[in-house]
Design an enzyme around this catalytic site. Sequence first.
Site, PDB file in Angstrom:
ATOM      1  N   GLY A 103       0.860  -1.129  -0.080  1.00  0.00           N
ATOM      2  CA  GLY A 103       0.224  -0.003   0.221  1.00  0.00           C
ATOM      3  C   GLY A 103       0.971   1.219  -0.009  1.00  0.00           C
ATOM      4  O   GLY A 103       0.766   2.134  -0.929  1.00  0.00           O
ATOM      5  N   PHE A 104       1.841   1.135   0.942  1.00  0.00           N
ATOM      6  CA  PHE A 104       2.820   2.383   0.994  1.00  0.00           C
ATOM      7  C   PHE A 104       2.229   3.808   1.157  1.00  0.00           C
ATOM      8  O   PHE A 104       2.682   4.775   0.671  1.00  0.00           O
ATOM      9  CB  PHE A 104       3.832   2.135  -0.179  1.00  0.00           C
ATOM     10  CG  PHE A 104       4.255   0.865  -0.250  1.00  0.00           C
ATOM     11  CD1 PHE A 104       5.220   0.305   0.543  1.00  0.00           C
ATOM     12  CD2 PHE A 104       4.123   0.112  -1.399  1.00  0.00           C
ATOM     13  CE1 PHE A 104       5.680  -0.979   0.396  1.00  0.00           C
ATOM     14  CE2 PHE A 104       4.632  -1.186  -1.781  1.00  0.00           C
ATOM     15  CZ  PHE A 104       5.299  -1.759  -0.729  1.00  0.00           C
ATOM     16  N   ASN A 109       9.094  -9.193  16.235  1.00  0.00           N
ATOM     17  CA  ASN A 109       9.585 -10.086  15.518  1.00  0.00           C
ATOM     18  C   ASN A 109      10.812  -9.818  14.231  1.00  0.00           C
ATOM     19  O   ASN A 109      10.598  -9.081  13.276  1.00  0.00           O
ATOM     20  CB  ASN A 109       8.296 -10.569  14.421  1.00  0.00           C
ATOM     21  CG  ASN A 109       8.601 -12.028  13.494  1.00  0.00           C
ATOM     22  OD1 ASN A 109       9.565 -11.969  12.740  1.00  0.00           O
ATOM     23  ND2 ASN A 109       7.641 -12.929  13.735  1.00  0.00           N
ATOM     24  N   PRO A 110      11.786 -10.418  14.952  1.00  0.00           N
ATOM     25  CA  PRO A 110      13.138 -10.162  13.850  1.00  0.00           C
ATOM     26  C   PRO A 110      12.959 -10.291  12.387  1.00  0.00           C
ATOM     27  O   PRO A 110      13.418  -9.628  11.623  1.00  0.00           O
ATOM     28  CB  PRO A 110      14.236 -10.846  14.650  1.00  0.00           C
ATOM     29  CG  PRO A 110      13.617 -11.340  15.961  1.00  0.00           C
ATOM     30  CD  PRO A 110      12.099 -11.431  15.913  1.00  0.00           C
ATOM     31  N   LYS A 166       8.516   0.796  18.717  1.00  0.00           N
ATOM     32  CA  LYS A 166       8.529   2.103  17.864  1.00  0.00           C
ATOM     33  C   LYS A 166       7.746   2.057  16.501  1.00  0.00           C
ATOM     34  O   LYS A 166       7.593   3.015  16.018  1.00  0.00           O
ATOM     35  CB  LYS A 166      10.037   2.664  18.040  1.00  0.00           C
ATOM     36  CG  LYS A 166      10.452   3.125  19.362  1.00  0.00           C
ATOM     37  CD  LYS A 166      11.807   3.626  19.378  1.00  0.00           C
ATOM     38  CE  LYS A 166      12.265   4.360  20.544  1.00  0.00           C
ATOM     39  NZ  LYS A 166      13.478   5.036  20.439  1.00  0.00           N
ATOM     40  N   GLY A 167       7.829   0.820  15.988  1.00  0.00           N
ATOM     41  CA  GLY A 167       7.390   0.771  14.481  1.00  0.00           C
ATOM     42  C   GLY A 167       8.509   0.585  13.612  1.00  0.00           C
ATOM     43  O   GLY A 167       9.606   1.428  13.921  1.00  0.00           O
ATOM     44  N   VAL A 168       8.325  -0.250  12.755  1.00  0.00           N
ATOM     45  CA  VAL A 168       9.429  -0.348  11.745  1.00  0.00           C
ATOM     46  C   VAL A 168       8.856  -0.059  10.057  1.00  0.00           C
ATOM     47  O   VAL A 168       9.739  -0.417   9.246  1.00  0.00           O
ATOM     48  CB  VAL A 168      10.085  -1.506  12.015  1.00  0.00           C
ATOM     49  CG1 VAL A 168      10.680  -2.030  13.217  1.00  0.00           C
ATOM     50  CG2 VAL A 168       8.950  -2.674  11.760  1.00  0.00           C
ATOM     51  N   GLY A 169       7.703   0.246  10.020  1.00  0.00           N
ATOM     52  CA  GLY A 169       7.177   0.361   8.619  1.00  0.00           C
ATOM     53  C   GLY A 169       7.882   1.222   7.644  1.00  0.00           C
ATOM     54  O   GLY A 169       8.300   1.143   6.405  1.00  0.00           O
ATOM     55  N   GLU A 170       8.429   2.384   8.136  1.00  0.00           N
ATOM     56  CA  GLU A 170       8.902   3.300   7.336  1.00  0.00           C
ATOM     57  C   GLU A 170      10.529   3.768   7.565  1.00  0.00           C
ATOM     58  O   GLU A 170      11.111   4.237   6.504  1.00  0.00           O
ATOM     59  CB  GLU A 170       7.825   4.620   7.566  1.00  0.00           C
ATOM     60  CG  GLU A 170       6.534   4.243   6.771  1.00  0.00           C
ATOM     61  CD  GLU A 170       5.749   5.347   7.249  1.00  0.00           C
ATOM     62  OE1 GLU A 170       5.199   6.246   6.579  1.00  0.00           O
ATOM     63  OE2 GLU A 170       4.990   5.076   8.271  1.00  0.00           O
TER      64      GLU A 170
HETATM   65 MO1  MOS Z   1       2.139   5.052   5.159  1.00  0.00          MO
HETATM   66  S1  MOS Z   1       2.834   6.423   3.794  1.00  0.00           S
HETATM   67  O1  MOS Z   1       1.735   5.949   6.500  1.00  0.00           O
HETATM   68  O2  MOS Z   1       0.671   4.218   4.536  1.00  0.00           O
END
Ligand code: MOS
Length: 738
Positions: free
Chosen positions: A240-241, A631-632, A701-705
């Site tokens: 999605g991004f 989850n590494p 802390k979150g790792v998505g971005e």
């Molecule tokens: Mo992300 S750019 O917050 O889906």
Amino acid sequence: MNRVDGRLKVTGAAQYAVEFPQKNIAHAVVIQSAIARGRITNIDTSTAEKSPGVLAIITHLNAPKVLQTAGKNTTSGDSAVESGGNPFTKPVAVLKDATIDFYGQHIGVVIAETLEQAQYAAGLVKVTYAQETPTIVLEKNLNLAYKPEKLLIPLEPDSGRGDINRGLTEAEVQIDETYLTPVEHHNPMESSGTIAAWEGNRLTLYDATQNVNGVQETLANTLRIPKENVQVISHFLGGGFGCKFPVRGHIVLAAIASQKVQRPVKLVLTRPQMFTSVGCRPHSLQRIRLGAKRDGKLTAVGHEITTQTSISKEFIEHIGAATNMIYNSPNVLVTHRAVPLNMVAPTFMRAPGETPGMYALESAMDELAYKLNLDPVELRIINDPPQDPEKNLPWSSRSLVQCLREGAKRFGWEKRNPKPRSMRDGRYLVGYGVASATYPTIRQPASARVQVTSDGRALVQIAASDIGTGTYTILTQVAAEALGVAPERVRVEIGDTQLPPSPGSGGSWGAASFGSAVYEACMAARAKVLSLVQTDTRSALKGLKDEDVEVRDGRIFSKQDVSRGQTYQEILTQNNLKQVSAQVESKPDEAAQKYSMHAFGAQFAEVRVDPLGMVRVSRCLGIFGAGRILNPKTARSQMMGGIVWGIGQALHEETHMDERYGQFVNRNLGEYHVPVNADIPDIEVLFVDEKDPHVNPLGVKGVGEIGIVGAGAAVANAVYHATGKRVRDLPITPDKLL
Ligand code: MOS
């Protein structure tokens, strides 16, 4: 732990939005405008309507009247997210009137028995326009730049501290350069699509969305129906991004198409249609001014940003988001200006703000390091602030210096000869680059329900969504740990508005927000089970309070005496209960006001540049302090993905505009270049051991971005080190290096 949905995905059993079988389904194809600005003077659908299989054609001339009432600022057919992550639930404007604001604007929808019939008929619709001259090129329209009233995050359009001019005067060394980033498109593997189905006045949407509750509310408001009458399902997403976070017009088109033909309707955007339907990362011009003393201490940081927005809908990327907090300068100025263009409204794209902003700032820091004759790693360490210099709050935790030092060691930074164009490997020039990374730690309010059943299993329910990052897996882990049951006994249900409401997946807040809610719901469920036996004289747990017990192997037991305990199964069975459930509304606590919360990281890249200016990234290392890593495997995958995006940002990605017509030229994956396997070297991902008790109950802390942030700058800085040529205009293609 492996992904719990791994088997479903690799066997094809995972159902994506447009894969839900429907009886008697019809197919919809959008019609898009072929001019960038003006009015539709006529739409002739007569031939198309007679084409085989066609069921209906909807344009602004025969669209439901309710669509005409969508307000200003939504005319490009999308909604956005305001600070705090709540979707603007304002009606989406689509087929509102005859006005055309950008090339590719949705101006109609054809519904037919088959996809091919709908596609064919769409080509038979004859549209005539009264054209006006569109505003297309940012650089040629700088006179239109305006200061927005607000940004989408809690940051003023103009911000900073001290006096930038004084800071520059005090400086012994200065940098003043402008960096350019192009329009980019998200290009998730799964394009956007929706199945809409009405049953009476009830609408079900199987939608490829990051945000089921946002789609539900926005559609309800657009169609003026009660929220309760809209159900949105999104069990799996192929990426999605950010382009699947806001609600866009095609979802409304699917809904009204289904209403019109009284059948379920499937509408899928083609890859080229994605380029003008779901937003992009805007083009930016960023002037960076840095001032420093000879010892490297910053005296001034200026970051003046001009970016594009759309004429029909304002979206301002908060490109200066990190500039105030990342380094310790007494004088900082950050400004955002926007030029409205006849172009699809930009939107959030992976680490919106930080990605282009930290490319520019970290490139300038690299330039400053050379001017000062200082190691770029050391320059960043010298300017590491002891507390958040913008908010004057302590960091909840900040591991940037540790990341820089450990990363440099692991990467072999000491082998770098600081002199540009000094390192070679045969015909290749070799360069090393470094950059800092940061991304805020955000937690949104979220609800979750957990059910413990008499067979010793647990069911976790939360609206949420899994963009592919691993949400199912980490929520399974969180529940298994909090309840003390084996992960195999936990079932996670997400991606449905029938489940307890939550924010969508975005802003890297999924683990913090959904995870905290699930954790709290598990703790509540566990307490409820314990309360069943606290006064029960037959129970070994009698008299024990929540804080006196631990859980493991499906059993609640005394911390003092492990032998004193009972299983969930025993307790529920004794009490003749099939299940015990608890639902919570989980919210950030006051720590959010007392600490500045961010993840940090350091990015290292090695490039090899051949004599024709072809850049190959030969090694990458990213090291991050992102709190507890749930989850590494999935976290590493996110960081690798981010770094791949950074390589794309530095070397490949750019959407070209035909300046005559306002149409994107390379609107397909053949000509919009993203890195492929051959472009990607070994990527090493490391996490520093960071325990942060303040961010949220889980310490995540979150790792998505954060993986993308700084990755592009590290590559660009490596290219300079290899070649001695500074390209300040992404992407760095061979023509710019020659
Ligand atoms: Mo992300 S750019 O917050 O889906």
